[in-house]
Design an enzyme around this catalytic site. Structure first.
Site, PDB file in Angstrom:
ATOM      1  CB  CYS A  13      23.113 -56.499  -3.989  1.00 24.20           C
ATOM      2  SG  CYS A  13      22.735 -56.238  -2.261  1.00 24.20           S
ATOM      3  N   GLY A  39      18.393 -52.922  -6.576  1.00 27.10           N
ATOM      4  CA  GLY A  39      18.528 -52.352  -5.240  1.00 27.10           C
ATOM      5  C   GLY A  39      18.426 -50.849  -5.299  1.00 27.10           C
ATOM      6  CG  ASN A 114      23.547 -60.366  -6.014  1.00 26.70           C
ATOM      7  OD1 ASN A 114      22.665 -60.179  -5.196  1.00 26.70           O
ATOM      8  ND2 ASN A 114      23.343 -61.001  -7.154  1.00 26.70           N
ATOM      9  N   GLY A 115      24.092 -61.583  -2.965  1.00 27.35           N
ATOM     10  CA  GLY A 115      23.778 -62.930  -2.494  1.00 27.35           C
ATOM     11  C   GLY A 115      23.740 -62.994  -0.991  1.00 27.35           C
ATOM     12  CE1 TYR A 255       9.268 -57.822  -9.027  1.00 27.41           C
ATOM     13  CE2 TYR A 255      11.307 -58.299  -7.866  1.00 27.41           C
ATOM     14  CZ  TYR A 255      10.279 -57.442  -8.147  1.00 27.41           C
ATOM     15  OH  TYR A 255      10.243 -56.201  -7.579  1.00 27.41           O
TER      16      TYR A 255
HETATM   17  P1  AMP Z   1       2.809 -59.621  -2.799  1.00 25.23           P
HETATM   18  O1  AMP Z   1       2.031 -58.370  -3.005  1.00 25.23           O
HETATM   19  O2  AMP Z   1       3.447 -59.679  -1.461  1.00 25.23           O
HETATM   20  O3  AMP Z   1       2.036 -60.862  -3.120  1.00 25.23           O
HETATM   21  O4  AMP Z   1       4.020 -59.568  -3.807  1.00 25.23           O
HETATM   22  C1  AMP Z   1       3.825 -59.894  -5.154  1.00 25.23           C
HETATM   23  C2  AMP Z   1       4.408 -58.851  -6.031  1.00 25.23           C
HETATM   24  O5  AMP Z   1       5.749 -58.581  -5.651  1.00 25.23           O
HETATM   25  C3  AMP Z   1       4.412 -59.291  -7.478  1.00 25.23           C
HETATM   26  O6  AMP Z   1       3.639 -58.368  -8.213  1.00 25.23           O
HETATM   27  C4  AMP Z   1       5.868 -59.260  -7.921  1.00 25.23           C
HETATM   28  O7  AMP Z   1       6.041 -58.545  -9.120  1.00 25.23           O
HETATM   29  C5  AMP Z   1       6.606 -58.589  -6.785  1.00 25.23           C
HETATM   30  N1  AMP Z   1       7.807 -59.334  -6.364  1.00 25.23           N
HETATM   31  C6  AMP Z   1       8.152 -60.606  -6.582  1.00 25.23           C
HETATM   32  N2  AMP Z   1       9.342 -60.923  -6.012  1.00 25.23           N
HETATM   33  C7  AMP Z   1       9.766 -59.800  -5.403  1.00 25.23           C
HETATM   34  C8  AMP Z   1      10.927 -59.449  -4.657  1.00 25.23           C
HETATM   35  N3  AMP Z   1      11.888 -60.347  -4.415  1.00 25.23           N
HETATM   36  N4  AMP Z   1      11.046 -58.182  -4.208  1.00 25.23           N
HETATM   37  C9  AMP Z   1      10.070 -57.277  -4.441  1.00 25.23           C
HETATM   38  N5  AMP Z   1       8.946 -57.541  -5.136  1.00 25.23           N
HETATM   39  C10 AMP Z   1       8.786 -58.785  -5.607  1.00 25.23           C
END
Ligand code: AMP
Ligand code: SF4
Length: 463
Positions: A13, A39, A114-115, A255
């Site tokens: 968040c 979010g 947030n958290g 990220y």
């Molecule tokens: P995946 O397809 O499940 O391997 O997710 C990897 C992708 O999700 C990467 O391209 C990241 O940019 C993105 N990503 C990383 N952390 C998060 C997160 N907490 N929430 C949503 N997307 C994420």
């Protein structure tokens, strides 16, 4: 095999507070919009002032969908707290969208955060045994009950410090009363919170990008374990714990945060660019024609890799602006479709090329697998994937949705197996120590890569 079960709702968040600014709602609207990446499921704000009662507008959806010129007319006053919300699982619903507004004979108050607390189940049970009834699964409600249990007659800093002392985990809480804004950060320093000044008033935000967008001036970060109280006399600082660490969440840098935000003095774009440079240094691809990044969060790292290697940086992937993050799609099938809708390869750029593909992380492997397919379909001859963070092997209990233990591909497969699954010609991850180097700090939470959790984990989290 050990199984991790998250005790509560996972939330990613953004929080925002405004104090002493005429028509606080206007600043909130633009500020919340700047935090939208944190979010996209729900948004809301509560406004008030010393001489008027608090009002709230909240709903499911983006800031621009929830707030409009009509419903914002009721949001009067020079103080406000606001929130952008993302939650995981069936518990996501309007009852968990913040801020919470509590009506109490001793005075109304609003809370957003947030958290994620690691002892929320224990605290809820303790409070329920004393008669509390909860309407949501959110930690904000837990804090509200704790505060009122400490002293039902008033809210002041002493009561808040006592309540915060019972919390374990990651949080940035904003609490708004009739004449004060309390800004609280967890003692581990896991979640960010910064203060800026504007027009003689104050803005408090999860990310500093809000200050740029709204014309506020960065003042300082709130320290781990600190409560900053803002009222008409200015700022006052209190500590709720002697224990203090600076375990800022590494995923905020990797990220989550916007590239134009600074996290505890380190710019996010600069951090990511540095991880790209370190990727080249540690796990180089000897022969390649172009470097491309996965938009948007990996472009800075791709630039760094290109700069360090001398291999040209190219725009090999284009992202549609009008689709939410793939992660938000509930099923694997929908997620896979989502990736296709979201990204397309630029054939004229990648055709016949040996490509270095930089992504910020691999969680389930869905995104990388799809992108490698897209690039092959577009004619790339070789695809060498370099990931700007280490292998993710452990779930997060501190409010970032990095998926469950079963779904983490690197928890169950070696690097060469993951390479084969995603269909790349080679794959390598950034070593753990490079994260500390890029962030230029010795303390950082890297638990999702190392399993080294900075807090105690409670019984509701089975290991
Ligand atoms: P995946 O397809 O499940 O391997 O997710 C990897 C992708 O999700 C990467 O391209 C990241 O940019 C993105 N990503 C990383 N952390 C998060 C997160 N907490 N929430 C949503 N997307 C994420
Ligand atoms: Fe961030 Fe990972 Fe730590 Fe969670 S476990 S707070 S995602 S670094």
């Amino acid at each position: 095999m050990n199984q991790y079960i998250s005790g509560g709702l996972n939330e990613e968040c953004g929080v925002l507070g405004v104090f002493g600014v005429e028509n606080a709602r206007d600043l909130m609207y633009y500020g919340l919009h700047a935090l939208q990446h944190r979010g996209q499921e729900g948004s809301g704000m509560v406004t008030g002032s010393q001489d008027r009662s608090m009002n709230r507008v909240k709903g499911m959806g983006l800031v621009t969908e929830v707030l409009n010129s009509e419903n914002m007319k009721s949001l009067l006053g020079d103080m406000a707290v606001g929130h952008v919300h993302y939650s995981v699982g069936e518990e996501s619903g309007i009852e968990n969208v913040q801020p919470f507004l509590f009506h109490h004979h001793s005075g109304d108050f609003a809370i957003c955060h947030n958290g994620s607390l690691v002892n929320s189940n224990e605290l809820k049970r303790y409070l329920e045994d004393q008669g509390s009834i909860f309407q949501s699964t959110s930690d904000g409600e837990v804090l509200a009950h704790l505060i009122k249990k400490e002293d039902p007659t008033k809210i002041d800093v002493t009561v808040i410090l006592q309540a915060l002392n019972k919390l374990e985990g990651a949080f940035a809480f904003l609490i708004m009363t009739r004449d004060k804004l309390y800004c609280c950060r967890d003692k581990y320093g896991l979640r960010p919170l910064s203060i800026g000044t504007i027009d003689g008033g104050y803005v408090v935000s999860s990310e500093t990008c809000v200050f740029e967008v709204t014309g506020a001036k960065f003042l300082r970060d709130i320290k781990p374990g600190e409560v900053v109280v803002i009222d008409d006399s200015g700022l006052k600082s209190f500590d709720y714990s002697m224990f203090k660490h600076h375990y800022m969440c590494a995923m905020e840098y990797i990220y989550f945060s916007r590239p134009d935000s600074d996290i505890e003095g380190c710019n996010v774009h600069t951090f990511r660019k540095e991880t790209g440079k370190l990727l080249y240094k540690k796990v180089p691809v000897r022969e390649a024609d172009i470097v491309i990044g996965v938009p948007d969060s990996s472009l800075s790292a791709a630039m760094g890799y290109a700069e360090a290697s001398g291999i040209p940086y190219e725009m090999g992937l284009i992202k549609s602006r009008y689709i939410g993050r793939t992660f938000i799609q509930p099923s694997q099938e929908l997620r896979e479709k989502g990736v296709r809708m979201k990204l397309s390869a630029v054939s004229s750029i990648v055709k016949g090329k040996k490509v270095v593909l930089i992504d910020d992380s691999i969680i389930r492997g869905t995104t990388s697998k799809r992108i490698v397919e897209l690039l092959r379909e577009a004619g790339a001859t070789e695809i060498h994937v370099r990931i700007a963070c280490p292998e993710m092997t452990h779930p997060c209990f501190y409010g970032v949705d990095t998926s469950s233990a079963e779904e983490l591909i690197s928890r169950h497969h070696r690097e060469d197996e993951v390479c084969r699954i995603i269909g790349a010609d080679s794959l390598a991850f950034l070593p753990l120590e490079a994260l500390y180097k890029a962030a230029r700090r010795s303390e950082l939470c890297t638990a999702c890569f190392s399993g080294d959790y900075p807090t105690q984990l409670y019984s509701s989290i089975d290991i």
